[in-house]
Design a protein around this motif. Sequence first.
Motif, PDB file in Angstrom:
ATOM      1  N   GLN A 258      24.977   9.664  19.883  1.00  0.00           N
ATOM      2  CA  GLN A 258      26.413   9.608  20.126  1.00  0.00           C
ATOM      3  C   GLN A 258      26.978  10.926  20.661  1.00  0.00           C
ATOM      4  OE1 GLN A 258      28.560   7.001  19.920  1.00  0.00           O
ATOM      5  NE2 GLN A 258      26.792   5.673  19.493  1.00  0.00           N
ATOM      6  N   MET A 259      26.675  12.035  19.986  1.00  0.00           N
ATOM      7  CA  MET A 259      27.263  13.321  20.346  1.00  0.00           C
ATOM      8  C   MET A 259      26.424  14.041  21.405  1.00  0.00           C
ATOM      9  SD  MET A 259      30.023  13.559  18.535  1.00  0.00           S
ATOM     10  CE  MET A 259      30.469  15.303  18.606  1.00  0.00           C
ATOM     11  N   MET A 260      27.094  14.828  22.219  1.00  0.00           N
ATOM     12  CA  MET A 260      26.413  15.683  23.179  1.00  0.00           C
ATOM     13  C   MET A 260      27.118  17.031  23.197  1.00  0.00           C
ATOM     14  SD  MET A 260      27.642  14.366  26.949  1.00  0.00           S
ATOM     15  CE  MET A 260      27.158  15.948  27.673  1.00  0.00           C
ATOM     16  N   GLU A 261      26.438  18.006  23.775  1.00  0.00           N
ATOM     17  CA  GLU A 261      27.007  19.352  23.918  1.00  0.00           C
ATOM     18  C   GLU A 261      27.005  19.721  25.389  1.00  0.00           C
ATOM     19  OE1 GLU A 261      26.811  23.191  21.271  1.00  0.00           O
ATOM     20  OE2 GLU A 261      24.901  22.951  22.327  1.00  0.00           O
ATOM     21  N   MET A 262      28.147  20.180  25.871  1.00  0.00           N
ATOM     22  CA  MET A 262      28.231  20.701  27.228  1.00  0.00           C
ATOM     23  C   MET A 262      28.411  22.202  27.164  1.00  0.00           C
ATOM     24  SD  MET A 262      30.726  19.742  30.412  1.00  0.00           S
ATOM     25  CE  MET A 262      29.716  18.309  30.810  1.00  0.00           C
ATOM     26  N   THR A 263      27.555  22.920  27.882  1.00  0.00           N
ATOM     27  CA  THR A 263      27.616  24.381  27.928  1.00  0.00           C
ATOM     28  C   THR A 263      27.950  24.818  29.346  1.00  0.00           C
ATOM     29  OG1 THR A 263      25.969  24.566  26.164  1.00  0.00           O
ATOM     30  CG2 THR A 263      26.340  26.513  27.523  1.00  0.00           C
ATOM     31  N   LEU A 264      28.942  25.673  29.478  1.00  0.00           N
ATOM     32  CA  LEU A 264      29.292  26.285  30.755  1.00  0.00           C
ATOM     33  C   LEU A 264      28.815  27.729  30.748  1.00  0.00           C
ATOM     34  CD1 LEU A 264      33.018  25.122  31.179  1.00  0.00           C
ATOM     35  CD2 LEU A 264      30.930  23.927  31.894  1.00  0.00           C
ATOM     36  N   VAL A 265      28.193  28.134  31.846  1.00  0.00           N
ATOM     37  CA  VAL A 265      27.741  29.515  32.007  1.00  0.00           C
ATOM     38  C   VAL A 265      28.256  29.987  33.362  1.00  0.00           C
ATOM     39  CG1 VAL A 265      25.788  31.090  31.994  1.00  0.00           C
ATOM     40  CG2 VAL A 265      25.638  28.927  30.729  1.00  0.00           C
ATOM     41  N   SER A 266      29.009  31.077  33.367  1.00  0.00           N
ATOM     42  CA  SER A 266      29.705  31.510  34.583  1.00  0.00           C
ATOM     43  C   SER A 266      29.339  32.947  34.944  1.00  0.00           C
ATOM     44  CB  SER A 266      31.221  31.393  34.359  1.00  0.00           C
ATOM     45  OG  SER A 266      31.953  31.910  35.456  1.00  0.00           O
ATOM     46  N   GLN A 267      29.239  33.200  36.261  1.00  0.00           N
ATOM     47  CA  GLN A 267      29.046  34.550  36.794  1.00  0.00           C
ATOM     48  C   GLN A 267      29.884  34.736  38.046  1.00  0.00           C
ATOM     49  OE1 GLN A 267      24.596  34.781  37.093  1.00  0.00           O
ATOM     50  NE2 GLN A 267      24.911  36.770  36.137  1.00  0.00           N
ATOM     51  N   VAL A 268      30.289  35.974  38.284  1.00  0.00           N
ATOM     52  CA  VAL A 268      31.057  36.331  39.477  1.00  0.00           C
ATOM     53  C   VAL A 268      30.369  37.490  40.174  1.00  0.00           C
ATOM     54  CG1 VAL A 268      33.283  37.192  40.331  1.00  0.00           C
ATOM     55  CG2 VAL A 268      33.224  35.560  38.437  1.00  0.00           C
ATOM     56  N   GLN A 269      30.289  37.410  41.503  1.00  0.00           N
ATOM     57  CA  GLN A 269      29.757  38.538  42.264  1.00  0.00           C
ATOM     58  C   GLN A 269      30.811  39.642  42.309  1.00  0.00           C
ATOM     59  OE1 GLN A 269      28.359  37.662  46.266  1.00  0.00           O
ATOM     60  NE2 GLN A 269      26.569  38.926  45.881  1.00  0.00           N
ATOM     61  N   ASN A 270      30.359  40.891  42.286  1.00  0.00           N
ATOM     62  CA  ASN A 270      31.276  42.028  42.207  1.00  0.00           C
ATOM     63  C   ASN A 270      32.388  41.947  43.244  1.00  0.00           C
ATOM     64  OD1 ASN A 270      30.018  43.211  40.056  1.00  0.00           O
ATOM     65  ND2 ASN A 270      28.881  44.720  41.262  1.00  0.00           N
ATOM     66  N   LEU A 271      33.625  42.141  42.767  1.00  0.00           N
ATOM     67  CA  LEU A 271      34.796  42.121  43.646  1.00  0.00           C
ATOM     68  C   LEU A 271      35.071  43.544  44.115  1.00  0.00           C
ATOM     69  CD1 LEU A 271      37.091  39.699  41.647  1.00  0.00           C
ATOM     70  CD2 LEU A 271      36.095  39.274  43.886  1.00  0.00           C
ATOM     71  N   ALA A 272      34.257  44.028  45.039  1.00  0.00           N
ATOM     72  CA  ALA A 272      34.399  45.407  45.513  1.00  0.00           C
ATOM     73  C   ALA A 272      35.591  45.549  46.458  1.00  0.00           C
ATOM     74  CB  ALA A 272      33.119  45.848  46.211  1.00  0.00           C
ATOM     75  N   ARG A 273      35.699  44.629  47.415  1.00  0.00           N
ATOM     76  CA  ARG A 273      36.790  44.687  48.412  1.00  0.00           C
ATOM     77  C   ARG A 273      37.371  43.293  48.597  1.00  0.00           C
ATOM     78  NH1 ARG A 273      32.844  48.151  50.331  1.00  0.00           N
ATOM     79  NH2 ARG A 273      33.515  50.309  50.674  1.00  0.00           N
ATOM     80  N   PRO A 274      38.160  42.821  47.643  1.00  0.00           N
ATOM     81  CA  PRO A 274      38.741  41.486  47.794  1.00  0.00           C
ATOM     82  C   PRO A 274      39.629  41.410  49.028  1.00  0.00           C
ATOM     83  CG  PRO A 274      39.733  42.657  45.941  1.00  0.00           C
ATOM     84  CD  PRO A 274      38.563  43.468  46.387  1.00  0.00           C
ATOM     85  N   LYS A 275      39.567  40.275  49.734  1.00  0.00           N
ATOM     86  CA  LYS A 275      40.364  40.076  50.936  1.00  0.00           C
ATOM     87  C   LYS A 275      41.846  40.003  50.625  1.00  0.00           C
ATOM     88  CE  LYS A 275      38.881  36.709  53.496  1.00  0.00           C
ATOM     89  NZ  LYS A 275      38.313  35.394  53.851  1.00  0.00           N
ATOM     90  N   HIS A 276      42.162  39.563  49.388  1.00  0.00           N
ATOM     91  CA  HIS A 276      43.548  39.399  48.968  1.00  0.00           C
ATOM     92  C   HIS A 276      43.717  40.152  47.654  1.00  0.00           C
ATOM     93  CE1 HIS A 276      47.085  37.379  47.225  1.00  0.00           C
ATOM     94  NE2 HIS A 276      47.421  37.075  48.463  1.00  0.00           N
ATOM     95  N   PRO A 277      44.798  40.938  47.498  1.00  0.00           N
ATOM     96  CA  PRO A 277      44.956  41.695  46.249  1.00  0.00           C
ATOM     97  C   PRO A 277      45.045  40.751  45.056  1.00  0.00           C
ATOM     98  CG  PRO A 277      46.994  41.729  47.543  1.00  0.00           C
ATOM     99  CD  PRO A 277      45.935  41.155  48.429  1.00  0.00           C
ATOM    100  N   VAL A 278      44.320  41.099  43.999  1.00  0.00           N
ATOM    101  CA  VAL A 278      44.330  40.314  42.775  1.00  0.00           C
ATOM    102  C   VAL A 278      45.373  40.910  41.848  1.00  0.00           C
ATOM    103  CG1 VAL A 278      42.962  39.440  40.858  1.00  0.00           C
ATOM    104  CG2 VAL A 278      41.895  39.806  43.092  1.00  0.00           C
TER     105      VAL A 278
END
Length: 356
Positions: A258-278
């Motif tokens: 009946q039960m299940m587990e969902m795992t999210l694993v996230s990574q971001v590449q380094n934001l050295a020079r974003p095209k738009h200011p964050v």
Amino acid sequence: MKTRAFKSGRGSVSLLPPCPEGWYFVASQEAIERAGLLRKTWLGEQIVVWCNGNGDVCVADAFCPHLGSDMGPEVDGRVRDGCLVCPFHGFEYDITGQCVATPYAPAPRTVRLKVFETRRLSGLVFAWHGIDGRPSQWDLPEPELDGEDWSGKEYWSVRFAGHPQETTENSVDVGHLRYVHGYDSVSVAGPISVDGAWLQSCFNFRRNQTFAGIKWFKYDVSAIADIRGLGYSFVRVREHTIGMDTRLWVLATPIDGQMMEMTLVSQVQNLARPKHPVYGMRFLPVGLRTRIMNKILITAQKRDVLQDVVIWGNKQYRPRPLLCRSDGEIARFRRYCEQFYPKSDGDRGALERQED
């Protein structure tokens, strides 16, 4: 890694076999090494997980083949010199499952643990669940190198009443992105590709990104989802406004019937020079800026999953859904799923007729 749990008595997954064949997430290598010995319920099996001194992982049945003792840490099972030690009579097992020592007699060659095939990808450990116990029929892709230009991983998991076929179907159900999650300009970038156990789906969308009630920017996203069975989805995302690359593992693992587990694993590449200011992060060091963005992104993914959990936990599976043309690739996805179950008549014919 925090885990939330949701139960519902109204949903129904009884029409689908509960544990499709495939590779399923067990734990991160880091979590295994930190714990020393893990015990959990995984696809209806009681398992223990540990590493030897070389970092090799064993996923095995939790009960000693000698006289049946549970070998989890809760009952004083332990790992010594890379071997699992049974708390009942001190039998020791190496990572192949072979009994290699006892305290009072030579190790019997016939005593072996039931072990599961394992794969380690980018620090994530998976094990194989086969139809009638058969060995792996296909493999997971080689791990991508993290490199110094990628952030560390953010983990989040949730447990709920559901089935991995239902959750993985979201990868081709682009219609729900608009109506459940509020995405704009959702479009399919091309037909899905299927090659054996591999399926690829590509789509584009836009959405407003907010954090702490503040609108930061508008996402303009292209996503490629690589799916290997019903337990492993790897999504590569290109955000065009900022010029940001991210990757997301969506790992659906049955716990029991009946039960299940969902795992999210996230990574971001380094934001050295974003095209738009964050907003608010312009003067932060690159590493800190990237880590913050990764936390923002997994928070957004958590929000989406929790919206889906309400539906998954209360819906009924329709083996012969009444599809319309705008439902896209759902029928093809259902046929793709047939290979992960014991052979039966299934719903192939009905789905093919609906595609005509």
